[in-house]
Design an enzyme around this catalytic site. Structure first.
Site, PDB file in Angstrom:
ATOM      1  CE1 TYR A  46      30.710  40.567 -20.561  1.00  9.89           C
ATOM      2  CE2 TYR A  46      28.829  39.195 -21.133  1.00  9.89           C
ATOM      3  CZ  TYR A  46      29.454  40.073 -20.270  1.00  9.89           C
ATOM      4  OH  TYR A  46      28.829  40.418 -19.100  1.00  9.89           O
ATOM      5  CG  ASN A  93      29.683  33.866 -13.384  1.00 16.48           C
ATOM      6  OD1 ASN A  93      30.170  32.804 -13.016  1.00 16.48           O
ATOM      7  ND2 ASN A  93      28.668  33.933 -14.213  1.00 16.48           N
ATOM      8  CB  ILE A  94      35.112  37.403 -13.918  1.00 11.78           C
ATOM      9  CG1 ILE A  94      36.111  38.545 -13.785  1.00 11.78           C
ATOM     10  CG2 ILE A  94      34.565  37.309 -15.327  1.00 11.78           C
ATOM     11  CD1 ILE A  94      37.419  38.284 -14.451  1.00 11.78           C
ATOM     12  CE  LYS A  95      27.423  41.760 -16.136  1.00  8.16           C
ATOM     13  NZ  LYS A  95      27.572  42.857 -17.083  1.00  8.16           N
ATOM     14  N   GLY A  96      30.425  39.621 -11.837  1.00  9.93           N
ATOM     15  CA  GLY A  96      30.186  40.238 -10.542  1.00  9.93           C
ATOM     16  C   GLY A  96      28.812  40.849 -10.364  1.00  9.93           C
TER      17      GLY A  96
END
Lengths: 530, 253
Positions: free
Chosen positions: A271, B131-134
């Site tokens: 992750y 970030n892809i997390k956003g």
């Protein structure tokens, strides 16, 4: 932690294919274990010091664990680990404890060196004694949990009902967590403040301001666990506490969790790399150590496969979830975790507009159940297709709960109809718990009657996903280069992200071990006798 | 019928009959559930303009709270001619739409360079956007197939930022500033925009975008940047803006 009923074999999976999938996962992961055994990180070394009892922070809030590791790195390098130079200095100088040594070291007054010969042996033995004290505390905490589970009682059934609190203020979190437990939650997770995963230190003390979450600190862990112990006694069932061992301080947070008797920790193998752009080597080194601590502490890990489905299509990319579960299982077992500690993740994220979406969800959830029959799978609610139409969202959560009930999930994260709208209201949580209770009471034993037709839609779909997973694992193993999985991560095989092994956050904190590297914690956790 | 709706500037909520004004709402009061709590719920409904109000559901949530569902007719009218809409200067695009628009207008990937400059080590903002997390349920710009993201991280020096921008041929430079001590965010931003103006001809300069919780979104000219984003900005808004602004830039030529 026996499951109520062992799952039947309902999907008719080919045993040889399942064996092959596991063998490929092992083959893909093994080079990374080798890497983890030959490297250390600043956070692993800080975790060693924390096990030995270092606490506190300087006036700027930087923990003494960081100060001391930084001093060792500057003066003699980290290639030999912190244990030898630190306990050598403790033997030679008059320092009351590690914290005092750290204070002196941070101003250059500790005269650190790499000891040799008898000095090295003596320093190693002293380090091992002191770290063993910390591990004994972790063992005591584990026995404490086991004793409470016996005396007070466990959750009444599986899946355990998992609820999140996240106010940013530990003193607000506590009454909310207690209210959630009284409302039926078996597991309380305290979400961390946005950005904590990218901090290269663990904040100190009780904290009252976080952004969209509460900082993970040792004191916050202690306060919340004590509050849940109270409510556990009141309710006659042990309420579990969850936090996050992820990001740059994974090994330290795992250690603090063990010391403060947290019960479950989020801890995924990839992750941080994919979603937080943390350096891959840093992640795998930190992760192995943190999982060794979790194994020792009797902590259940929760992996993060649900995250793949928030970025990728839940039907097309279903097999990436299976691949990640297999990899997480391999890394977890290699680090000493047992089946009952593997909360492998998956999620209800198929677009509800897709025809047969519910049947597809069932097929995917059953596949996970049968591939990992002894693991308490963690079932994650819809997020991506929650639109703000709270009424439709409530129905979707009901169907999510139904899949959870029908497929014997171990941990069910309660879906909120206000997902993607607001932080849940008190009433949202209450309604969500009613939804779960209704479905579990009404259909909790439906799995006894539910047998998908041989060769029918559900079986066929499950076989297809497993085959695709095996094909992807084969591609990873066939990657040129010696790192298999590392190369696949660099190429963007997972979640579209390209993450090369020499890029990403925290890379400067990775150090290759020299001959004579010594880490008493790893030695004790791996059960190596001296 | 459609004609009358268009002409009718005054409307009421619609339950099942035109003009019935019926609405539903739910809320929680921090009082134990009893007759007084139900009376309190009706009092709130009345003050919110519901007359008559029907309390259709009341349920205790623990010892100290009660949850209510109320239906009722609102006495308020909605004047459509007085509705004001704040127009965004660009349309909001989904990631797919943004990707398609980039393919169409640039015919290559859009390169975004991100950094925190000066002594600011708070990468929360820039990471939330990149970030892809956003952030807020939206994926960060890394998620966009047609956007190449280069995130330089924290405490980047302005000359390094300019050099990286040249090396990467950045279309846009995103700078996040959280620390506002002695107006550091404003000084840093001016220094940054001046450096870009010096080292690029004006038509070749990348879009300069700053973000942070303490910026005034209308201060672009004073700071020498193309766009300022404030607190709560989502990655989708930034992506949509970039697509819009780059398309506009290309349009005149």
């Amino acid at each position: 932690m026996p499951r109520s009923a062992p799952p039947d074999r309902k999907l008719d999976l080919d045993a040889a294919t399942v064996r092959r999938a596991r063998a490929l996962a092992r083959q893909a992961g093994r080079p990374l274990v080798r890497l983890a055994r030959t490297h250390t990180t600043v956070s692993v070394e800080r975790a060693v010091l924390r096990m030995a009892g270092i606490t506190g922070a300087d006036p700027d809030g930087i923990p003494w664990a960081n100060r001391l590791v930084d001093a060792v790195r500057e003066e003699v390098g980290l290639e030999h680990g912190v244990a030898l130079p630190v306990w050598d200095a403790m033997r030679r100088g008059r320092h009351g404890d590690l914290t005092e040594l750290a204070q002196k070291a941070s101003t250059g007054g500790a005269q650190l060196r790499i000891p040799e010969g008898r000095d090295a042996q003596a320093a190693g033995a002293a380090a091992r004694r002191q770290v063993a004290g910390g591990i004994a505390t972790i063992d005591r905490r584990r026995r404490e949990r086991e004793g409470m589970l016996r005396r007070i009682g466990d959750a009444p059934r599986q899946p355990w009902i998992y609820l999140i609190v996240a106010t940013g203020d530990i003193h607000e979190d506590i009454p909310q967590a207690q209210a959630a437990a009284r409302g039926g939650a078996d597991v309380i997770a305290v979400i961390r403040s946005t950005g904590q995963s990218l901090l290269d230190y663990v904040p100190e003390g009780a904290t009252r301001e976080g952004y969209a979450g509460t900082y993970a600190t040792q004191e916050n862990f202690r306060l919340m666990r004590a509050a849940l112990d109270d409510v556990s006694r009141e309710l006659g069932r042990y309420v579990r506490l969850t936090n996050y061992a992820s990001g740059l301080c994974m090994p330290e947070i795992a250690t603090l969790a063990g010391l403060e008797r947290l019960d479950m920790m989020l801890n995924d193998s990839m992750y941080g790399i994919l979603f937080r752009d943390i350096n891959p080597i840093r992640t795998f080194v930190d992760q192995r150590f943190s999982r060794q601590v979790h194994a020792r502490a009797g902590i259940i890990i929760n992996t993060g496969e649900d995250n793949y489905l928030t970025t990728a299509d839940a039907v097309e990319e279903a097999h990436t979830v299976t691949v990640s579960q297999l990899l997480n299982e391999y890394f977890a077992k290699e680090a000493g975790l047992e089946d009952w500690q593997l909360g492998l993740g998956h999620a209800f994220e198929i677009n509800p507009e897709v025809p047969d979406s519910f049947r597809l969800e069932l097929a995917h959830a059953m596949l996970a159940r049968e591939l990992f029959p002894k693991a308490p799978l963690k079932w994650m609610p819809p997020t991506k297709h929650m639109t703000g139409d709270v009424f439709r969202g409530y129905l979707l959560d009901g169907f999510f709960n139904l899949v959870g009930a029908m497929t014997g999930q171990g941990i069910l994260l309660v879906g909120m109809m206000t997902e993607a709208v607001v932080t849940p209201f008190l009433s949202d949580r209450d309604l969500a718990l009613q939804n779960v209770r209704y479905v579990l009471d009404a259909a909790g034993n439906l799995h006894e009657d539910f047998h998908p037709r041989p060769g029918g839609f559900i079986q066929t779909r499950a076989h297809q996903v497993l085959d695709e997973a095996v094909a992807l694992l084969q591609r990873i193993v066939d990657e040129p280069g010696q790192g298999a999985l590392l190369d696949a991560i660099a190429d963007g095989t997972f979640g579209l992200m390209k993450r090369p092994p020499d890029k990403g956050k925290g890379y400067d904190g990775v150090v290759r071990q020299a001959d004579g590297y010594y880490n008493p914690a790893t030695e004790l956790l791996e059960g190596i006798k001296r | 019928m459609t004609g009358t709706v268009a002409e009718n500037r005054i409307v009421r909520p619609y339950g099942d009959t035109t003009g019935d004004g019926m609405v539903q709402m739910s809320f929680t009061l921090p009082v134990p559930h009893d007759k007084r709590a139900e009376g309190a719920a009706l009092q709130l409904a009345a003050k919110m303009g519901l007359d008559p109000a029907m309390l259709v559901h009341a349920k205790a949530m623990g010892p100290d709270f009660t949850f209510f569902v109320v239906y009722g007719r609102v006495t308020h009218l909605v004047d459509l001619s007085a509705v004001q809409v704040h127009e965004r200067e660009y349309p909001l695009l989904s990631p797919k739409e943004a990707n398609n628009a980039i393919k169409r207008t640039l015919r290559r990937k859009l390169v975004v360079l991100g950094a925190c400059i000066g002594t600011d080590a708070h990468t929360v903002g820039i990471d939330a956007i990149l970030n892809i997390k956003g952030f807020a349920g939206e994926k960060g710009l890394e998620y966009y197939r047609e956007i190449k993201v280069v995130n330089l991280g924290a405490q980047v020096l302005v000359p390094d930022l300019v050099a990286a921008s040249r090396a990467e041929k950045a279309d846009a430079v995103l700078v996040s500033q959280v620390v506002t001590q002695r107006d550091a965010h404003l000084r840093n931003t001016r220094e940054m925009s001046a450096a870009f103006r010096e080292s690029y001809p004006s038509d070749k300069r990348p879009l300069l975008v700053v973000g942070g919780p303490r910026f005034d979104e209308t201060a672009t000219v004073g700071l020498g940047v193309d766009r300022i984003f404030g607190r709560g900005t989502t990655p989708g808004e930034v992506a949509s803006y970039l697509v819009h602004a780059l398309a506009e830039r290309r349009a005149p030529s």
